[in-house]
Design a protein around this motif. Structure first.
Motif, mmCIF file in Angstrom:
data_model
loop_
_atom_site.group_PDB
_atom_site.id
_atom_site.type_symbol
_atom_site.label_atom_id
_atom_site.label_comp_id
_atom_site.label_asym_id
_atom_site.label_seq_id
_atom_site.Cartn_x
_atom_site.Cartn_y
_atom_site.Cartn_z
ATOM 1 N N UNK A 1 0.846 -1.192 0.000
ATOM 2 C CA UNK A 1 0.000 0.000 0.000
ATOM 3 C C UNK A 1 0.882 1.243 0.000
ATOM 4 N N UNK A 2 0.645 2.125 -0.950
ATOM 5 C CA UNK A 2 1.340 3.404 -0.974
ATOM 6 C C UNK A 2 0.539 4.439 -0.215
ATOM 7 N N UNK A 3 1.204 5.227 0.612
ATOM 8 C CA UNK A 3 0.532 6.261 1.404
ATOM 9 C C UNK A 3 1.237 7.585 1.179
ATOM 10 N N UNK A 4 0.444 8.610 0.896
ATOM 11 C CA UNK A 4 0.979 9.949 0.704
ATOM 12 C C UNK A 4 0.481 10.834 1.823
ATOM 13 N N UNK A 5 1.385 11.472 2.545
ATOM 14 C CA UNK A 5 0.947 12.450 3.540
ATOM 15 C C UNK A 5 0.883 11.896 4.943
ATOM 16 N N UNK A 6 -0.146 12.296 5.676
ATOM 17 C CA UNK A 6 -0.208 12.090 7.120
ATOM 18 C C UNK A 6 -0.693 10.693 7.466
#
Length: 283
Positions: free
Chosen positions: A93-98
């Motif tokens: 899973x790619x997560x961007x940000x907080x």
């Protein structure tokens, strides 16, 4: 009753609006309406009452919604167990940000409960790639923010967040209750590196060309504001250092939190992730 028809029904039942359900399902409204009418014919009863204001579940529809959710959950578990037996036990899973977003926290807990045997790997991404490595094949699914080029991708909106301008706390504009983009036209804004998705760059520059320092990560954005007085934008509700302030923007389109995956990817782990994410961000 086919599983596809039940998925269509659940989408309409949760949205209580054929148009929104069609958007969520990435299909046009007429075939969705036909599918629901066919399902009603198969059941032998109306599932929705229809009015100009939208739709509402009938008593029969309420019963079917409970059963359909259980059946679809079971079908997803069957797919996951079969995939696990075939060796597909990892989801990246790619997560961007907080990562402290409460939606992410709820999603992680719900996914662990549903799929305790799946190894979920997280890839944290900087601001230069809003698809979090999806196009490069580095992740299976991404939790990110729109807008970006959606070619060959499937996107589902999870939430919208109002946006504000990040300023130094001693900036005269920081004392304002709200601002408009025009009041920031003379300021320098942060930029992303050359080659970054143009629609992504344009959004975070308020829809017009700007000049300013190049940044790659959230902390670099905040430091550019702190050291240089650069204008930065951020979704409201994020914790900031005491030296910084955020003022809501009246004419800035809200930031859309989305889950995105490669178009046509039938991995049941992804489908289950998307459904759990949709529920987790609804609260």
């Amino acid at each position: 009753m086919e599983l596809r028809s039940l998925r269509y029904f659940v989408a309409v039942a949760e949205e209580l609006h054929f148009g929104r359900a069609a958007t969520r399902l990435h299909m046009s409204q007429p075939p969705l309406s036909r599918a629901i009418k066919q399902l009603e014919a198969d059941v032998g009863a109306l599932l929705f009452t229809r009015s100009p204001a939208g739709v509402a579940l009938t008593p029969v529809g309420t019963v079917l919604l409970e059963e359909a959710r259980a059946l679809l959950d079971h079908a997803d578990r069957v797919h996951v167990r079969v995939s696990a037996a075939a060796g597909a036990t990892t989801l990246t899973v790619g997560i961007l940000g907080d990562g402290t977003d409460p939606g992410v926290t709820r999603l992680a807990a719900a996914y662990r409960r549903r799929h305790p045997g799946i190894d979920v790997r997280i890839r944290d991404t900087d601001l230069t790639d809003p698809t979090c490595g999806l196009r490069a094949g580095l992740v299976d699914v991404a939790l990110t923010r729109a807008p970006f080029d959606e070619t060959a991708l499937t996107v589902r909106a999870l939430r919208t967040d109002p946006v504000g301008v990040v300023l130094r706390a001693d900036d005269p504009l920081a004392r304002r209750d709200r601002l408009r983009l025009a009041e920031l036209s003379a300021r320098r804004w942060f930029q992303f590196p050359q080659g970054t998705d143009p629609s992504w760059q344009s959004y975070w520059n308020g829809g017009r060309p700007r000049e300013g320092p190049v940044v790659r990560a959230v902390q670099e954005c905040l430091q550019a504001v702190l050291w240089n007085g650069t204008v930065g934008l951020a979704p409201l509700g994020h914790d900031l250092p005491a030296e910084l302030a955020v003022v809501p923007l009246l004419d800035m389109a809200p930031s859309r939190v989305v889950v995105v995956w490669n178009e046509g990817d039938a991995n049941p782990l992804i489908r289950s992730f998307v459904e759990i994410a949709t529920a987790a961000y609804r609260h």
